[in-house]
Scaffold this motif. Structure first.
Motif, short mmCIF file in Angstrom:
data_model
loop_
_atom_site.label_atom_id
_atom_site.label_comp_id
_atom_site.label_asym_id
_atom_site.label_seq_id
_atom_site.Cartn_x
_atom_site.Cartn_y
_atom_site.Cartn_z
N ARG A 196 0.84 -1.21 0.00
CA ARG A 196 0.00 0.00 0.00
C ARG A 196 0.87 1.25 0.00
O ARG A 196 1.99 1.23 0.53
CB ARG A 196 -0.89 0.03 1.24
N ASN B 259 -2.57 13.12 8.38
CA ASN B 259 -3.34 11.89 8.62
C ASN B 259 -2.69 10.61 8.09
O ASN B 259 -3.12 9.51 8.44
CB ASN B 259 -4.73 12.04 8.03
N ALA C 213 -1.32 7.65 10.61
CA ALA C 213 -2.35 6.89 11.33
C ALA C 213 -3.13 5.99 10.38
O ALA C 213 -3.46 4.85 10.71
CB ALA C 213 -3.29 7.84 12.07
N ILE C 214 -3.44 6.50 9.19
CA ILE C 214 -4.17 5.67 8.22
C ILE C 214 -3.29 4.50 7.79
O ILE C 214 -3.75 3.35 7.71
CB ILE C 214 -4.61 6.51 7.02
N SER D 129 -1.05 3.13 9.49
CA SER D 129 -1.01 2.20 10.62
C SER D 129 -2.22 1.26 10.57
O SER D 129 -2.10 0.06 10.84
CB SER D 129 -1.00 2.96 11.95
N GLY D 130 -3.37 1.83 10.24
CA GLY D 130 -4.58 0.99 10.10
C GLY D 130 -4.41 -0.04 9.01
O GLY D 130 -4.78 -1.21 9.15
N MET D 131 -3.81 0.39 7.90
CA MET D 131 -3.58 -0.55 6.78
C MET D 131 -2.62 -1.66 7.21
O MET D 131 -2.84 -2.83 6.87
CB MET D 131 -2.97 0.21 5.60
N LEU E 238 -2.13 -2.72 10.27
CA LEU E 238 -2.83 -3.56 11.25
C LEU E 238 -3.78 -4.54 10.54
O LEU E 238 -3.92 -5.69 10.97
CB LEU E 238 -3.62 -2.69 12.22
N ALA E 239 -4.40 -4.06 9.46
CA ALA E 239 -5.30 -4.96 8.71
C ALA E 239 -4.49 -6.10 8.11
O ALA E 239 -4.92 -7.26 8.15
CB ALA E 239 -6.02 -4.17 7.61
N ALA F 95 -3.77 -8.53 10.81
CA ALA F 95 -4.97 -9.29 11.21
C ALA F 95 -5.32 -10.35 10.17
O ALA F 95 -5.88 -11.39 10.50
CB ALA F 95 -6.15 -8.33 11.42
N VAL G 173 0.61 4.89 17.80
CA VAL G 173 -0.04 3.60 17.53
C VAL G 173 0.92 2.66 16.82
O VAL G 173 1.06 1.48 17.18
CB VAL G 173 -1.31 3.80 16.67
N ARG H 217 2.10 -0.75 18.58
CA ARG H 217 1.70 -2.02 17.98
C ARG H 217 2.83 -2.67 17.18
O ARG H 217 2.59 -3.66 16.47
CB ARG H 217 0.46 -1.82 17.08
#
Lengths: 273, 311
Positions: free
Chosen positions: A61, A120, A123-124, A126-128, A130-131, A134, A161, A165
């Motif tokens: 990404r 932003n 943080a975004i 980081s979400g990617m 984390l996905a 997961a 974050v 993480r």
């Protein structure tokens, strides 16, 4: 792709970015040229991509947190083959255009995340990351921030974050060109070193020349060997890099070349090749 | 379905029930896991619980990133910290991008914020979120409805905002009653002297007001509007057409919530007089019931306003 080819590609992207702004009569050439070499290494060497499958779940990404530098991003996607047929005139910032003033994931194929509102991206990203964790996937998430952008508090919410993480599949570049919209960073908020700040937040940090293809590649490869920490590659860059009259002149943060300036820029960027 | 008492417990029960069968379900917490009564989720699914610390903007961004990669994140915390602190993140990175992120904003209204005072009482959330295209807005009226709203949110494509309380909600619906996809449920149908539109956790008070009015010979209809600015408004318009005088009663600022929504539908489809009972000031600390009574939401006060308006 070898270093010479990467350098040649970066110049092509620079020409395309300047042309995009010139034709569209609006945009941010200086910030785009600043990150041209980073973007080139990512899109033509480092990232796992398949332009024929822009939604491929296992792709790496990319998020350009400093979204105003998007002309270079659009040029990279075009050269990489995301648009069929290849785009000749981008119509940047024009009504109905695929190429919005700042990247929009639903307007432009290949854009993984809308961006442009500063701060932003980390943080975004980081979400990617984390996905990916997961889902048991091994893709990397790459993010490019500006050094001025780091004044936004939410950057550090994301940095917290990512470190907490242990997101070792997140690689953030900082485009340290020393300038922001109005003045230099030093004049705006005082001197500070983003590398120190990311280290203090628990990141794995590198400081390199952001226009050295081999150094960019080496930093990414080194980062991938360090486990348990997100990575930050602080890149010393020149805003407007490659066009003599744009380098060191912050008026080109946002600006449109005249016909004459455009001709000069194309020549300096190897447009005669 | 698990057992639960308030709306926050209902949220936690719903995500636990869903997580068993849906590996996409995640909870993103800006240090709100305890407030959301979802610590069991964190213990049961440590890899699907993302703690962001006290950082709402970052939490919404993280959720946007998760959703862009196929996860189904829920972000829950006090509704003002979501809709105001992280307003732009909700708008740009979830609304504009049409990401599959679900928000549960608790402590909504005077009843939700009660003793905390104005910094933790929010009556502007619906006005804010209703200005974001792509958002679906659910306003459950009790804990059971909140549970079903959370479940329905997971099945609804795109961003969803659910308005929650803080445990002071009164049970109104049958626990098994689904969250109406029509956006309207009729609770009293005594007559058409007026329609009283309610939403959220004042529904029990509006029903009680209708009963008081009936004893006075004023026969009204009570409608719970559980979806705000939804796509399917035909039955709400039908209710608007059914009376000459309409009332809206909501625990929210007078601008941008239920009153604005009903006024808009009425203006567009069937012009009627609309009397809006809502907040025009900030609140203060106090026990939920006394606070709501003080600010005009007692059944008696609602009944009195209706009766005087109808004179």
């Amino acid at each position: 792709m070898d270093t010479v080819m990467l350098q040649k590609t970066a110049q092509t992207l620079r020409r395309e970015a300047v042309r995009m702004v010139y034709e569209g009569k609006d945009g941010h050439p200086g910030p785009a040229l600043s990150i041209a070499d980073i973007v080139t290494v990512l899109f033509f060497q480092e990232m796992r991509l398949d332009p024929a499958r822009p939604d491929w779940e296992d792709r790496d990404r990319f998020i350009i947190s400093k979204g105003h530098a998007c002309p270079i991003y659009y040029a990279a996607l075009n050269e990489r083959g995301y648009f069929q047929p290849k785009v000749e005139h981008f119509a940047l910032r024009q009504l109905g255009s695929t190429f919005q003033g700042h990247p929009s994931m639903h307007s432009t194929v290949g854009v993984d995340m809308t961006s442009g509102s500063l701060g932003n991206g980390i943080a975004i990203a980081s979400g990617m990351a984390l996905a990916g964790r997961a889902q048991g996937k091994d893709y990397y998430v790459y993010c490019i921030c500006g050094d001025g952008e780091l004044q936004e508090g939410v950057c550090w919410e994301g940095a917290n974050v990512a470190a907490g993480r242990q997101l070792d599949h997140l690689i953030t570049f900082v485009d340290r060109n020393g300038w922001q919209s109005y003045k230099s960073i030093d004049e705006t908020v005082g001197r500070n070193n983003p590398a120190d700040r990311f280290r203090a937040f628990g990141w794995d940090v590198y400081e390199i020349d952001g226009h050295d293809m081999e150094a960019i590649h080496a930093a990414v490869e080194a980062a991938k060997t360090v486990k348990g920490k997100p990575h930050c590659i602080v890149c010393d860059c020149v805003k407007g890099k490659g066009v003599s009259f744009m380098e060191g002149d912050n008026a080109w943060h946002k600006g449109v070349p005249t016909d004459e300036q455009y001709a000069t820029a194309m020549k300096e960027l190897g447009g005669d090749d | 379905m698990r057992n639960f008492k308030g709306t926050r417990e209902a949220f936690a029960a719903a995500v636990m029930d869903m997580a068993e069968n849906d590996a996409r379900v995640m909870v993103v917490s800006p240090d709100s896991l305890k407030a959301m009564r979802a610590t069991e989720f964190g213990e049961t699914y440590p890899d699907r619980y993302v703690e962001c610390g006290i950082a709402e903007q970052g939490a919404v961004d993280v959720a946007a990133g998760l959703a862009s990669c196929g996860m189904l994140p829920f972000v829950g915390t006090y509704c003002g910290f979501l809709t105001m602190r992280a307003c732009e993140q909700m708008r740009t990175f979830v609304g504009y991008t049409d990401q599959n992120v679900k928000f549960v904003g608790v402590n909504a209204g005077l009843l939700g914020g009660e003793r905390e005072g104005v910094t933790h009482q929010f009556y502007e959330d619906l006005a804010i979120v209703s200005a974001f295209p792509n958002f679906t807005i659910f306003t459950p009226a009790d804990p059971a409805q909140c549970y079903h709203a959370v479940r329905l949110a997971a099945e609804t494509q795109g961003p969803v905002y659910i308005r929650g309380g803080s445990g002071r909600e009164v049970d109104v619906y049958d626990k098994e009653a689904p969250f109406s996809p029509d956006g309207i449920t009729i609770w009293r149908d005594y007559g058409k002297d007026a329609v009283l539109f309610s939403n959220g956790y004042v529904l029990d008070r509006v029903i009680a007001a209708a009963d008081i009015l009936k004893d006075k010979g004023i026969n009204v209809t009570v409608a719970d509007i559980n979806i705000l600015y939804g796509k399917n408004d035909a039955k709400i318009v039908e209710a608007i057409r059914s009376a000459e005088q309409l009332f809206t009663i909501e625990d929210h600022n007078i601008n941008g919530g239920l009153g604005s929504y009903i006024s808009r539908l009425s203006t567009e489809h069937a012009p009627r007089k609309v009397k809006r009972i809502a907040l025009t000031t900030y609140g203060e600390s106090g026990p939920a019931k006394e606070l709501a009574d003080q600010y005009g939401y007692s059944p008696e006060a609602i009944a009195q306003t209706v009766a005087e308006t109808l004179k």
